[in-house]
Design an enzyme around this catalytic site. Structure first.
Site, short mmCIF file in Angstrom:
data_model
loop_
_atom_site.label_atom_id
_atom_site.label_comp_id
_atom_site.label_asym_id
_atom_site.label_seq_id
_atom_site.Cartn_x
_atom_site.Cartn_y
_atom_site.Cartn_z
N HIS A 66 -9.74 1.20 4.38
CA HIS A 66 -8.52 1.41 5.17
C HIS A 66 -8.82 2.36 6.33
O HIS A 66 -9.61 3.30 6.19
CB HIS A 66 -7.41 1.98 4.27
CG HIS A 66 -6.08 1.96 4.94
ND1 HIS A 66 -5.71 2.90 5.88
CD2 HIS A 66 -5.04 1.10 4.85
CE1 HIS A 66 -4.49 2.62 6.32
NE2 HIS A 66 -4.06 1.52 5.71
N GLU A 115 -7.27 4.75 7.51
CA GLU A 115 -7.03 6.18 7.23
C GLU A 115 -8.23 6.79 6.51
O GLU A 115 -8.53 7.98 6.70
CB GLU A 115 -5.74 6.33 6.40
CG GLU A 115 -4.51 6.07 7.27
CD GLU A 115 -3.29 5.55 6.53
OE1 GLU A 115 -3.26 5.60 5.29
OE2 GLU A 115 -2.36 5.10 7.22
N GLU A 164 -5.83 -4.84 10.44
CA GLU A 164 -4.83 -3.80 10.66
C GLU A 164 -5.16 -3.02 11.93
O GLU A 164 -5.97 -2.08 11.89
CB GLU A 164 -4.81 -2.83 9.47
CG GLU A 164 -4.41 -3.46 8.15
CD GLU A 164 -3.80 -2.43 7.20
OE1 GLU A 164 -2.69 -2.68 6.73
OE2 GLU A 164 -4.42 -1.38 6.97
N ASN A 198 0.87 -1.18 0.00
CA ASN A 198 0.00 0.00 0.00
C ASN A 198 0.91 1.23 0.00
O ASN A 198 1.47 1.59 1.04
CB ASN A 198 -0.88 -0.04 1.26
CG ASN A 198 -1.72 1.21 1.40
OD1 ASN A 198 -1.79 2.05 0.50
ND2 ASN A 198 -2.37 1.35 2.55
N LYS A 253 0.13 4.23 -0.32
CA LYS A 253 -0.52 5.43 0.23
C LYS A 253 -0.26 6.63 -0.69
O LYS A 253 -0.08 6.45 -1.89
CB LYS A 253 -0.08 5.67 1.68
CG LYS A 253 -0.24 4.40 2.53
CD LYS A 253 -0.14 4.63 3.99
CE LYS A 253 -0.32 3.29 4.71
NZ LYS A 253 -0.33 3.43 6.15
N SER A 303 2.88 -2.02 10.46
CA SER A 303 4.31 -2.10 10.73
C SER A 303 4.90 -3.49 10.48
O SER A 303 5.83 -3.91 11.16
CB SER A 303 4.64 -1.63 12.15
OG SER A 303 4.24 -0.28 12.31
N GLY A 360 1.99 2.40 10.75
CA GLY A 360 2.95 3.49 10.61
C GLY A 360 3.61 3.89 11.91
O GLY A 360 4.26 4.93 11.98
P1 PGA Z 1 2.45 0.32 7.71
O1 PGA Z 1 1.02 0.52 6.99
O2 PGA Z 1 3.04 -0.95 7.18
O3 PGA Z 1 3.25 1.54 7.30
O4 PGA Z 1 2.19 0.27 9.17
C1 PGA Z 1 0.18 -0.57 6.71
C2 PGA Z 1 -1.10 -0.07 6.11
O5 PGA Z 1 -1.58 1.00 6.51
O6 PGA Z 1 -1.69 -0.71 5.21
#
Ligand code: PGA
Length: 249
Positions: A96, A98, A167, A10, A12, A211, A173
């Site tokens: 997601h 976010e 997640e 992803n 982003k 992460s 993140g």
């Molecule tokens: P990350 O993000 O690996 O940077 O924690 C995962 C995601 O949001 O899909």
């Protein structure tokens, strides 16, 4: 378990024409014939570019980060599942955290988006997960089941065609990964919920995201109900992403 793991990157809201090209070239140069399915999900505007870069490769498939809940029409700024399909998109991340947080997506929006993706022949990667506060309040199971049940309710037996991504919001993140045991216990809850909804729950891949990186992927992927990863930060660095792919193969 015989199903192939899936590792999806992803990206982003990151990248540029130049950096996408370099990243995809490095991935293609290093990936060989992976023993798992692999996808990259660039920002929508770069989908056509990455489609061209991936042409001729059967090792990496194309994904999107979102789909509109609408089919077509007066929805300024939206991109429909059918449009994405036109550009060879195979997977779409849906719901997601976010987007739930910043774009106000609700469980119902997410369920409709899943339906749109499936109708267009795109496999939705449906994200669920609790915040830190919800975990601390002992609400994790309640939250992920609520998020999943909206999707199951609207999509019925088609649920066997989706991919799920657990997640935990507090792990995204932050560098703070769920332990393999924490992740497995939520994956088992989701698997049981899927089993109650379809006879084919065991072929639904449940990815872990938050992460996941080159160092921790192997032990997470060793869990019985973890069938791959949804990778954010580590998907922007070819060597790291390739190590995760290797761990999942
Ligand atoms: P990350 O993000 O690996 O940077 O924690 C995962 C995601 O949001 O899909």
């Amino acid at each position: 378990m015989s199903k192939r793991n899936l590792v999806a990157g992803n990206w982003k809201m990151n990248g540029s024409l130049a950096s996408n090209q370099a990243l995809v070239q490095d991935l293609l140069a290093g990936i060989g014939q992976p023993g798992c399915d692999v996808a990259v999900c660039p920002p929508a505007v770069y989908v056509p570019q990455v489609q061209v870069l991936l042409a001729g490769s059967n090792a990496i498939e194309l994904g999107a980060q979102d789909v509109s809940q609408h089919e077509n029409g007066a929805f300024t700024g939206d991109v429909s599942a059918t449009m994405l399909k036109d550009f060879g998109v195979r997977y779409a991340i849906v719901g997601h955290s976010e987007r739930r947080q910043h774009q106000g997506e609700t469980d119902v929006h997410v369920a409709i988006k899943v339906k749109r993706a499936l109708a267009a022949g795109i496999t939705p990667i449906v994200c669920v997960g609790e915040t830190l506060r919800e975990r601390e309040e002992g609400m994790t199971e309640f939250i992920v089941k609520r998020q999943m049940s909206a999707v199951i309710h609207l999509n019925g037996h088609c649920i066997s065609e989706i991919v799920v991504a657990y997640e935990p919001v507090w792990a995204i993140g932050t560098g703070q990964t769920a332990s393999p045991e924490q992740a497995q216990s939520v994956h088992a809850v989701l698997r049981a919920q899927l089993r109650a909804a379809t006879d084919h729950a065991d072929r639904v891949r449940i990815l872990y995201g938050g992460s996941m990186n080159a160092g921790n992927a192997a032990e997470l992927l060793a869990q019985p109900d973890i069938d791959g990863g949804l990778i954010g930060g580590a998907a922007l660095k070819a060597p790291d992403f390739l190590k995760i792919v290797a761990a999942a193969s």
